[in-house]
Write a protein that holds these residues in place. Sequence first.
Motif, PDB file in Angstrom:
ATOM      1  N   THR A 223       0.858  -1.183   0.000  1.00 14.29           N
ATOM      2  CA  THR A 223       0.000   0.000   0.000  1.00 14.29           C
ATOM      3  C   THR A 223       0.890   1.227   0.000  1.00 14.29           C
ATOM      4  O   THR A 223       2.116   1.139   0.141  1.00 14.29           O
ATOM      5  CB  THR A 223      -0.920   0.009   1.224  1.00 14.29           C
ATOM      6  N   PHE A 224       0.267   2.402  -0.151  1.00 14.25           N
ATOM      7  CA  PHE A 224       1.037   3.648  -0.161  1.00 14.25           C
ATOM      8  C   PHE A 224       1.453   4.019   1.258  1.00 14.25           C
ATOM      9  O   PHE A 224       0.610   4.097   2.163  1.00 14.25           O
ATOM     10  CB  PHE A 224       0.210   4.784  -0.760  1.00 14.25           C
ATOM     11  N   SER A 225       2.743   4.232   1.455  1.00 12.10           N
ATOM     12  CA  SER A 225       3.211   4.836   2.700  1.00 12.10           C
ATOM     13  C   SER A 225       3.102   6.355   2.607  1.00 12.10           C
ATOM     14  O   SER A 225       2.738   7.023   3.573  1.00 12.10           O
ATOM     15  CB  SER A 225       4.657   4.430   2.977  1.00 12.10           C
ATOM     16  N   THR A 226       3.441   6.899   1.423  1.00  7.17           N
ATOM     17  CA  THR A 226       3.179   8.304   1.102  1.00  7.17           C
ATOM     18  C   THR A 226       2.513   8.345  -0.263  1.00  7.17           C
ATOM     19  O   THR A 226       2.981   7.699  -1.212  1.00  7.17           O
ATOM     20  CB  THR A 226       4.485   9.127   1.068  1.00  7.17           C
ATOM     21  N   ARG A 227       1.446   9.086  -0.362  1.00  6.82           N
ATOM     22  CA  ARG A 227       0.702   9.164  -1.617  1.00  6.82           C
ATOM     23  C   ARG A 227       1.533   9.844  -2.706  1.00  6.82           C
ATOM     24  O   ARG A 227       2.477  10.582  -2.410  1.00  6.82           O
ATOM     25  CB  ARG A 227      -0.592   9.961  -1.393  1.00  6.82           C
ATOM     26  N   PRO A 228       1.201   9.609  -3.977  1.00  7.78           N
ATOM     27  CA  PRO A 228       1.943  10.262  -5.071  1.00  7.78           C
ATOM     28  C   PRO A 228       1.872  11.782  -4.965  1.00  7.78           C
ATOM     29  O   PRO A 228       0.799  12.355  -4.722  1.00  7.78           O
ATOM     30  CB  PRO A 228       1.228   9.754  -6.326  1.00  7.78           C
ATOM     31  N   GLN A 229       3.013  12.415  -5.124  1.00  4.85           N
ATOM     32  CA  GLN A 229       3.078  13.868  -5.057  1.00  4.85           C
ATOM     33  C   GLN A 229       4.089  14.381  -6.080  1.00  4.85           C
ATOM     34  O   GLN A 229       5.095  13.735  -6.364  1.00  4.85           O
ATOM     35  CB  GLN A 229       3.460  14.339  -3.651  1.00  4.85           C
ATOM     36  N   ALA A 230       3.785  15.563  -6.619  1.00  2.76           N
ATOM     37  CA  ALA A 230       4.635  16.156  -7.657  1.00  2.76           C
ATOM     38  C   ALA A 230       5.877  16.769  -7.028  1.00  2.76           C
ATOM     39  O   ALA A 230       5.830  17.367  -5.953  1.00  2.76           O
ATOM     40  CB  ALA A 230       3.856  17.205  -8.426  1.00  2.76           C
ATOM     41  N   ILE A 231       6.992  16.642  -7.735  1.00  2.00           N
ATOM     42  CA  ILE A 231       8.258  17.228  -7.292  1.00  2.00           C
ATOM     43  C   ILE A 231       8.938  17.872  -8.508  1.00  2.00           C
ATOM     44  O   ILE A 231       8.522  17.659  -9.652  1.00  2.00           O
ATOM     45  CB  ILE A 231       9.189  16.178  -6.648  1.00  2.00           C
ATOM     46  N   LYS A 232       9.976  18.628  -8.243  1.00  2.20           N
ATOM     47  CA  LYS A 232      10.767  19.286  -9.293  1.00  2.20           C
ATOM     48  C   LYS A 232       9.882  20.111 -10.226  1.00  2.20           C
ATOM     49  O   LYS A 232       9.968  20.021 -11.456  1.00  2.20           O
ATOM     50  CB  LYS A 232      11.561  18.249 -10.093  1.00  2.20           C
ATOM     51  N   GLY A 233       9.013  20.879  -9.614  1.00  2.00           N
ATOM     52  CA  GLY A 233       8.169  21.767 -10.396  1.00  2.00           C
ATOM     53  C   GLY A 233       7.164  21.049 -11.269  1.00  2.00           C
ATOM     54  O   GLY A 233       6.776  21.569 -12.323  1.00  2.00           O
ATOM     55  N   GLY A 234       6.748  19.857 -10.857  1.00  2.00           N
ATOM     56  CA  GLY A 234       5.757  19.113 -11.622  1.00  2.00           C
ATOM     57  C   GLY A 234       6.333  18.274 -12.733  1.00  2.00           C
ATOM     58  O   GLY A 234       5.580  17.639 -13.477  1.00  2.00           O
ATOM     59  N   THR A 235       7.639  18.212 -12.845  1.00  2.00           N
ATOM     60  CA  THR A 235       8.266  17.410 -13.908  1.00  2.00           C
ATOM     61  C   THR A 235       8.479  15.953 -13.483  1.00  2.00           C
ATOM     62  O   THR A 235       8.957  15.141 -14.276  1.00  2.00           O
ATOM     63  CB  THR A 235       9.616  18.011 -14.307  1.00  2.00           C
ATOM     64  N   ALA A 236       8.153  15.628 -12.252  1.00  2.00           N
ATOM     65  CA  ALA A 236       8.306  14.254 -11.763  1.00  2.00           C
ATOM     66  C   ALA A 236       7.267  13.989 -10.687  1.00  2.00           C
ATOM     67  O   ALA A 236       6.709  14.916 -10.076  1.00  2.00           O
ATOM     68  CB  ALA A 236       9.714  14.024 -11.229  1.00  2.00           C
ATOM     69  N   LEU A 237       6.991  12.701 -10.475  1.00  2.29           N
ATOM     70  CA  LEU A 237       6.018  12.272  -9.474  1.00  2.29           C
ATOM     71  C   LEU A 237       6.666  11.160  -8.639  1.00  2.29           C
ATOM     72  O   LEU A 237       7.322  10.265  -9.195  1.00  2.29           O
ATOM     73  CB  LEU A 237       4.752  11.749 -10.152  1.00  2.29           C
ATOM     74  N   THR A 238       6.503  11.228  -7.324  1.00  2.98           N
ATOM     75  CA  THR A 238       7.132  10.250  -6.441  1.00  2.98           C
ATOM     76  C   THR A 238       6.148   9.760  -5.393  1.00  2.98           C
ATOM     77  O   THR A 238       5.192  10.461  -5.040  1.00  2.98           O
ATOM     78  CB  THR A 238       8.374  10.838  -5.748  1.00  2.98           C
ATOM     79  N   CYS A 239       6.391   8.550  -4.911  1.00  6.19           N
ATOM     80  CA  CYS A 239       5.595   7.970  -3.825  1.00  6.19           C
ATOM     81  C   CYS A 239       6.454   6.906  -3.148  1.00  6.19           C
ATOM     82  O   CYS A 239       7.525   6.523  -3.635  1.00  6.19           O
ATOM     83  CB  CYS A 239       4.291   7.365  -4.349  1.00  6.19           C
ATOM     84  N   VAL A 240       5.957   6.398  -2.001  1.00 12.22           N
ATOM     85  CA  VAL A 240       6.659   5.343  -1.261  1.00 12.22           C
ATOM     86  C   VAL A 240       5.663   4.226  -0.984  1.00 12.22           C
ATOM     87  O   VAL A 240       4.573   4.467  -0.455  1.00 12.22           O
ATOM     88  CB  VAL A 240       7.254   5.870   0.062  1.00 12.22           C
ATOM     89  N   LEU A 241       6.038   2.999  -1.332  1.00 14.26           N
ATOM     90  CA  LEU A 241       5.221   1.825  -1.066  1.00 14.26           C
ATOM     91  C   LEU A 241       5.792   1.064   0.126  1.00 14.26           C
ATOM     92  O   LEU A 241       7.008   1.038   0.329  1.00 14.26           O
ATOM     93  CB  LEU A 241       5.176   0.900  -2.290  1.00 14.26           C
ATOM     94  N   ARG A 242       4.930   0.442   0.895  1.00 17.19           N
ATOM     95  CA  ARG A 242       5.352  -0.362   2.042  1.00 17.19           C
ATOM     96  C   ARG A 242       4.497  -1.622   2.112  1.00 17.19           C
ATOM     97  O   ARG A 242       3.471  -1.745   1.441  1.00 17.19           O
ATOM     98  CB  ARG A 242       5.191   0.425   3.346  1.00 17.19           C
ATOM     99  N   HIS A 243       4.945  -2.550   2.935  1.00 13.90           N
ATOM    100  CA  HIS A 243       4.207  -3.798   3.126  1.00 13.90           C
ATOM    101  C   HIS A 243       2.994  -3.547   4.019  1.00 13.90           C
ATOM    102  O   HIS A 243       3.024  -2.727   4.933  1.00 13.90           O
ATOM    103  CB  HIS A 243       5.113  -4.852   3.773  1.00 13.90           C
ATOM    104  N   LEU A 244       1.921  -4.276   3.754  1.00 13.28           N
ATOM    105  CA  LEU A 244       0.718  -4.161   4.583  1.00 13.28           C
ATOM    106  C   LEU A 244       0.990  -4.670   5.995  1.00 13.28           C
ATOM    107  O   LEU A 244       1.737  -5.634   6.183  1.00 13.28           O
ATOM    108  CB  LEU A 244      -0.420  -4.978   3.967  1.00 13.28           C
ATOM    109  N   SER A 245       0.392  -4.025   6.968  1.00  8.79           N
ATOM    110  CA  SER A 245       0.464  -4.528   8.336  1.00  8.79           C
ATOM    111  C   SER A 245      -0.471  -5.720   8.492  1.00  8.79           C
ATOM    112  O   SER A 245      -1.316  -5.989   7.622  1.00  8.79           O
ATOM    113  CB  SER A 245       0.083  -3.421   9.326  1.00  8.79           C
ATOM    114  N   LYS A 246      -0.338  -6.454   9.587  1.00  8.38           N
ATOM    115  CA  LYS A 246      -1.197  -7.623   9.806  1.00  8.38           C
ATOM    116  C   LYS A 246      -2.664  -7.219   9.883  1.00  8.38           C
ATOM    117  O   LYS A 246      -3.551  -7.929   9.396  1.00  8.38           O
ATOM    118  CB  LYS A 246      -0.775  -8.335  11.087  1.00  8.38           C
ATOM    119  N   LYS A 247      -2.930  -6.084  10.504  1.00  6.03           N
ATOM    120  CA  LYS A 247      -4.306  -5.607  10.598  1.00  6.03           C
ATOM    121  C   LYS A 247      -4.850  -5.258   9.220  1.00  6.03           C
ATOM    122  O   LYS A 247      -6.011  -5.573   8.892  1.00  6.03           O
ATOM    123  CB  LYS A 247      -4.365  -4.389  11.518  1.00  6.03           C
TER     124      LYS A 247
END
Length: 279
Positions: A223-247
């Motif tokens: 799942t997303f640890s951080t949602r997609p967000q624009a960087i470098k003046g909108g010329t790139a998009l970044t996010c962070v994925l992580r493993h799901l917790s047991k819950k």
Amino acid sequence: MAAFLLKRLMLQTVKTENNCIRRCFSKHVMQKTTPVHLTLIASAPRLTYLIHTKGFNPAEDTQDEKKKKKKNDTTFTNIGRKISERIIRVIDEQGSDLGVMHRADAIRLMDERGLRLVQRSATSEPAEYQLMTGVQIHRERLRLRDSKKARPKTGPTLTKEVTFSSNIGQHDLDTKSKQIQQWIEKKHQVQITIKKRKNTDEPENKMEEILNQILQTMPETATFSTRPQAIKGGTALTCVLRHLSKKEEKTHREAQETQQRDTLNKENGNDRESDVLHQ
């Protein structure tokens, strides 16, 4: 004149006798004191036979107690007749509390039933022991070993990074998705950065669609640890994925089961309606 010489001779004789007495007395004193010095010098090597003792260090004693306590907590073995406490609480092989009794009574009970005695808790008051068979002790050891292996290891979470262009081909995207999935399964976080290609016309949400496509390849894992967000003046998009917790894994499974039940119920309802129409 003769009287003067006689007087002088007598004084000289007295003086000589005094010198002889002084020399004899000094020699006698030196003979008495010399062995004392020799004795002191000869006894010096006896210092090597002194017992060397370790200084008291509260920190070291505390660490030794912690190590000993940790060792006692992790061991699970038959103690035989070596019961350090005089009064103990005893539990039988069925798990029933036999109450508080003297250690001699516990040993007698152990011999009568042909069982073994295991310490369950040394911190409780009184200490808690249980009568068990050899098979029960073996099974309990296996259970403790499995639970220790299943215990999650604490440590820093590693973050992997992936960067690629928005015009990536489908084959390359599938390859990167598999690599990301392998990292997620190892409980790593993955930072994904998609760069927009210059001088190209493409939909504004294309980069976000690529990220969602990657996530959809492992819906039960990541799942997303951080949602997609624009960087470098909108010329790139970044996010962070992580493993799901047991819950989160449990919630996802329950949602899937609910969705499957609803689908089956809907299909069964449609079948009943079609049967009614045919009649």
